[in-house]
Motif scaffolding. Structure first.
Motif, mmCIF file in Angstrom:
data_model
loop_
_atom_site.group_PDB
_atom_site.id
_atom_site.type_symbol
_atom_site.label_atom_id
_atom_site.label_comp_id
_atom_site.label_asym_id
_atom_site.label_seq_id
_atom_site.Cartn_x
_atom_site.Cartn_y
_atom_site.Cartn_z
ATOM 1 N N CYS A 286 36.756 39.586 47.067
ATOM 2 C CA CYS A 286 36.339 40.125 48.361
ATOM 3 C C CYS A 286 34.814 40.226 48.380
ATOM 4 O O CYS A 286 34.198 40.431 47.334
ATOM 5 C CB CYS A 286 36.901 41.535 48.571
ATOM 6 S SG CYS A 286 38.690 41.586 48.573
ATOM 7 N N GLY A 287 34.231 40.143 49.572
ATOM 8 C CA GLY A 287 32.789 40.304 49.712
ATOM 9 C C GLY A 287 32.041 39.310 48.829
ATOM 10 O O GLY A 287 32.346 38.114 48.807
ATOM 11 N N GLN A 333 33.948 42.885 40.650
ATOM 12 C CA GLN A 333 32.998 43.672 39.861
ATOM 13 C C GLN A 333 33.686 44.921 39.334
ATOM 14 O O GLN A 333 33.704 45.188 38.144
ATOM 15 C CB GLN A 333 31.791 44.026 40.742
ATOM 16 C CG GLN A 333 30.678 44.806 40.077
ATOM 17 C CD GLN A 333 30.956 46.282 39.893
ATOM 18 O OE1 GLN A 333 30.772 46.804 38.793
ATOM 19 N NE2 GLN A 333 31.426 46.960 40.908
ATOM 20 N N SER A 334 34.257 45.687 40.263
ATOM 21 C CA SER A 334 34.831 46.988 39.904
ATOM 22 C C SER A 334 36.178 46.858 39.220
ATOM 23 O O SER A 334 36.577 47.713 38.438
ATOM 24 C CB SER A 334 35.023 47.823 41.167
ATOM 25 O OG SER A 334 35.893 47.144 42.060
ATOM 26 N N THR A 337 39.282 46.816 43.436
ATOM 27 C CA THR A 337 39.409 46.481 44.861
ATOM 28 C C THR A 337 40.884 46.265 45.205
ATOM 29 O O THR A 337 41.552 45.400 44.622
ATOM 30 C CB THR A 337 38.563 45.226 45.178
ATOM 31 O OG1 THR A 337 37.200 45.558 44.920
ATOM 32 C CG2 THR A 337 38.712 44.788 46.614
ATOM 33 N N VAL A 383 24.993 49.897 45.782
ATOM 34 C CA VAL A 383 26.200 49.427 46.470
ATOM 35 C C VAL A 383 26.205 47.896 46.575
ATOM 36 O O VAL A 383 27.253 47.255 46.525
ATOM 37 C CB VAL A 383 26.315 50.105 47.858
ATOM 38 C CG1 VAL A 383 27.341 49.415 48.725
ATOM 39 C CG2 VAL A 383 26.685 51.575 47.679
ATOM 40 N N LEU A 384 25.037 47.317 46.678
ATOM 41 C CA LEU A 384 24.970 45.855 46.787
ATOM 42 C C LEU A 384 25.195 45.193 45.431
ATOM 43 O O LEU A 384 24.617 45.619 44.431
ATOM 44 C CB LEU A 384 23.599 45.419 47.308
ATOM 45 C CG LEU A 384 23.446 45.484 48.815
ATOM 46 C CD1 LEU A 384 23.166 46.892 49.271
ATOM 47 C CD2 LEU A 384 22.352 44.550 49.279
ATOM 48 N N ALA A 385 25.977 44.146 45.449
ATOM 49 C CA ALA A 385 26.186 43.386 44.216
ATOM 50 C C ALA A 385 25.033 42.413 44.049
ATOM 51 O O ALA A 385 24.824 41.542 44.899
ATOM 52 C CB ALA A 385 27.503 42.642 44.300
ATOM 53 N N LEU A 459 25.219 38.027 53.599
ATOM 54 C CA LEU A 459 25.864 39.325 53.311
ATOM 55 C C LEU A 459 24.834 40.312 52.750
ATOM 56 O O LEU A 459 24.762 41.475 53.149
ATOM 57 C CB LEU A 459 27.022 39.120 52.320
ATOM 58 C CG LEU A 459 27.731 40.373 51.820
ATOM 59 C CD1 LEU A 459 28.423 41.104 52.959
ATOM 60 C CD2 LEU A 459 28.760 40.036 50.748
ATOM 61 N N LYS A 460 24.012 39.797 51.809
ATOM 62 C CA LYS A 460 23.014 40.675 51.177
ATOM 63 C C LYS A 460 22.079 41.237 52.233
ATOM 64 O O LYS A 460 21.745 42.403 52.236
ATOM 65 C CB LYS A 460 22.221 39.834 50.163
ATOM 66 C CG LYS A 460 21.968 40.371 48.838
ATOM 67 C CD LYS A 460 23.091 40.606 47.882
ATOM 68 C CE LYS A 460 24.350 41.175 48.348
ATOM 69 N NZ LYS A 460 25.481 41.064 47.474
ATOM 70 N N GLU A 463 23.995 43.715 54.937
ATOM 71 C CA GLU A 463 24.510 45.017 54.502
ATOM 72 C C GLU A 463 23.402 46.019 54.185
ATOM 73 O O GLU A 463 23.630 47.220 54.265
ATOM 74 C CB GLU A 463 25.513 44.892 53.357
ATOM 75 C CG GLU A 463 24.988 44.374 52.063
ATOM 76 C CD GLU A 463 26.066 44.227 50.991
ATOM 77 O OE1 GLU A 463 27.096 44.912 51.040
ATOM 78 O OE2 GLU A 463 25.868 43.398 50.080
#
Ligand code: M6R
Length: 577
Positions: A286-287, A333-334, A337, A383-385, A459-460, A463
């Motif tokens: 996602c994202g 990442q986490s 999700t 918050v941003l990857a 996206l970067k 957001e």
């Protein structure tokens, strides 16, 4: 989506919990609150806004729980902030997750004359515990009975005024940090990394009690969990000389990209074997994690491998194509999700194998997968990857090249060029941000695998700056989006040797309509008003091309007065569908 943390030990727990919550605020930051045992009662303190701007509490207490919220049920108000309590205020609860059957439970409790003060799903929990205690059960028994009434996902901490702390996890992360006579129960490790690196990763279905000792059960059966040391350095969770985690983490890529590529040889070989065997490779995320899947799928396809990138929340549409021959690479990442976890469940039901790419090797995703490739960046708190995005790109590109039998030297060269590209990017980022800061729309163009990178770049920017930004396949421009180009519209173009001729034409087309064009490319094209050079490295070039955009997004956020670490409405870990 929400962070919880509890302290049980001899020290000033309120201070520890406030500091811990600040480290968890990447999970949500619209309100926060704590419950502390003070004497024979619980003192509750709640506030809207970000804990880092909240007042420092002077509350002498050695038993404390806290919460930082990303609103789901009920708007951002003090009443909806956690902890929630029973009417007499002897039981306080913080919760991360969603209680799906809360409406039914709430009705049943209202019929029993329970009064609700919030619109949250969580508030049923302290009332249910209270309900069972009033019928003669102990706090521990009532907590466990309450868990069996709940449907949905949760990580819960419940504190009783007698100082007993109860906890449970199902579908939301929870771990316990253990120091000498001290326990920290939390959604994530950075909240207690300053105190201990010794961690128990709780399993789904685990619950327990902390009073004179720590007791853990799994769905009612005794469970033996061992604490293991985490290899994280406390400085990773600190800002140091940096103003924001975003810029700190962007700069860390000098270290994290080479580290991501430096994987255990046997692990990568095993993954490559599975990839070579499957006739149906599916990548889901996602994202940002989806964008890296899409970029990697382009590499696999270019090398003749059938590969399909699927957005986590759309995974059901891919389900009919899954079988026991499918290999799913699930990227997160986490590792928490919800949509990605659902995708893994669906794939598993069809008999597929699963490789997880995650930054959290103890995550739910890692535990649900056959093979886990760690991103190895250390915690990402913005918050941003950023650093995890390039770690994903590095590992996925490595897998694509290796499974096609191609040379991976370009990746090594890319890793060695990170510092220089960041330096070059910094020379331009501030000036460009000044020029672009009042834009209402921004476009990013790419072709081939750089199309997916264009989506990631957009996206970067969107957001963190709230500028409308779109990543477009450059060839699609003339099919609609070019209508939005006007005098001064910023357009970023990702070019390389393979796509330059065509993308130059696209850049010319937007420039002819007044766009200001920034080319991030190994060569300067006459269509570029500004040019940030990067080495020509084929598939590996994208690892470098995204860096100047991350820097630009950061500078744009500052120029527009936005907080780069905590964009509005976003939480880092999206654990609800
Ligand atoms: O933890 P995950 O990688 O699964 O998270 C997926 C997305 O929520 C995440 O990439 C999000 O899009 C970031 N804000 C991107 O910067």
């Amino acid at each position: 989506m929400c962070g919880i943390v509890g302290y049980f030990g001899p020290k000033n727990g309120a201070k520890i919990i406030q500091e811990g919550l600040a480290k968890l605020s990447y999970r949500g930051y619209d309100s926060w609150g704590i419950a502390a045992k003070t004497g024979e009662t619980l003192t509750i303190y709640k506030q809207t806004g970000d804990i880092e701007r909240g007042e420092k509490l002077e509350l002498p207490s050695t038993r404390v729980i806290g919460h930082t919220r990303w609103a789901t049920h009920g708007s951002v108000t003090v009443a909806n902030a956690h902890p929630h309590t029973n009417e007499s205020g002897t039981i306080a609860v913080v919760h991360n997750g969603i209680i799906e059957n809360y409406a039914l439970l709430r009705e049943a409790l209202i019929d029993e004359d329970y009064l609700f003060k919030s619109q949250t799903d969580t508030e049923v929990i302290p009332h249910l515990i209270d309900y069972y205690m009033k019928r003669g059960q102990t706090f521990a028994e009532s907590f466990s009975r309450t868990l069996s009434d709940l449907k949905g996902s949760y990580a819960i901490l419940a504190l009783h005024a007698d100082g007993t702390l109860a906890f449970a996890r199902k579908g939301s992360p929870l771990c316990i940090g253990i120091a000498d006579g001290e326990y920290f129960i939390s959604s994530d490790i950075p909240s207690f990394l300053a105190h201990t690196k010794n961690v128990i990763h709780l399993e789904d279905g685990d619950s327990g009690i902390l009073d004179t000792e720590l007791t853990i059960t799994n769905y009612g059966k005794p469970a033996h969990r061992i604490a293991t040391p985490v290899p994280w350095d406390i400085t990773i969770a600190r800002l140091g000389n940096h103003k924001h985690f975003m810029i700190k983490e962007i700069e860390e890529q000098q270290r994290t990209i080479p580290a991501a590529l430096n994987q255990e040889h046997a692990l990568i070989e095993q993954a490559v074997r599975l990839i070579k065997q499957t006739p149906n490779l599916v990548l889901a995320g996602c994202g940002t994690s989806y964008n890296t899947c899409a970029a990697a799928a382009a590499h696999f396809i270019a090398a003749g491998k059938h590969a399909t990138p699927v957005i986590g929340s759309e995974f059901d549409s891919a389900a009919p194509l899954l079988s026991e021959k499918t290999l799913l690479i699930a990227v997160s990442q986490s590792g928490e999700t919800a949509d990605v976890l659902d995708a893994v469940k669906t794939a598993r039901e069809k008999g597929a194998r699963v490789i997880a790419l995650t930054n959290v090797p103890s995550s739910s995703l890692a535990r649900a997968s056959d093979l886990v490739i760690p991103l190895g960046t250390g915690p990402e708190l913005c918050v941003l990857a950023t650093k995890t995005c390039t770690a994903q790109l590095a590992i996925l590109t490595l897998l694509a090249l290796k499974s096609a039998g191609k040379d991976t030297g370009t990746l090594t060269q890319a890793a060695a060029s990170v510092r220089a590209v960041l330096e070059e990017g910094k020379k331009h980022a501030k000036k460009l941000a000044e020029q672009f800061k009042d834009a209402t729309s921004l476009f990013v163009l790419g072709r081939g695998h750089l199309r997916a990178l264009a989506s990631e770049a957009a996206l970067k920017i969107k957001e963190v700056t709230y500028i409308h930004a779109e990543g477009i396949a450059a060839g699609e421009l003339k099919h609609g989006s070019i209508a939005l180009i006007e005098e001064g519209t910023p357009v970023i173009v990702f070019g390389n040797n393979e796509t330059r001729d065509l993308i130059t034409s696209n850049a010319m087309e937007v420039r002819a309509r007044g766009a200001i064009v920034l080319g991030i490319d190994s060569e300067r094209s006459p269509a570029y008003d500004y040019h940030i050079p990067i080495p020509e490295l084929g598939e590996a070039g994208q690892l470098l091309q995204i860096l100047p955009v991350q820097l630009l997004a950061y500078e744009l956020a500052l120029a527009r007065g936005c907080n780069p670490d905590k964009p509005r409405n976003l939480a880092k870990s999206v654990t609800v569908r």
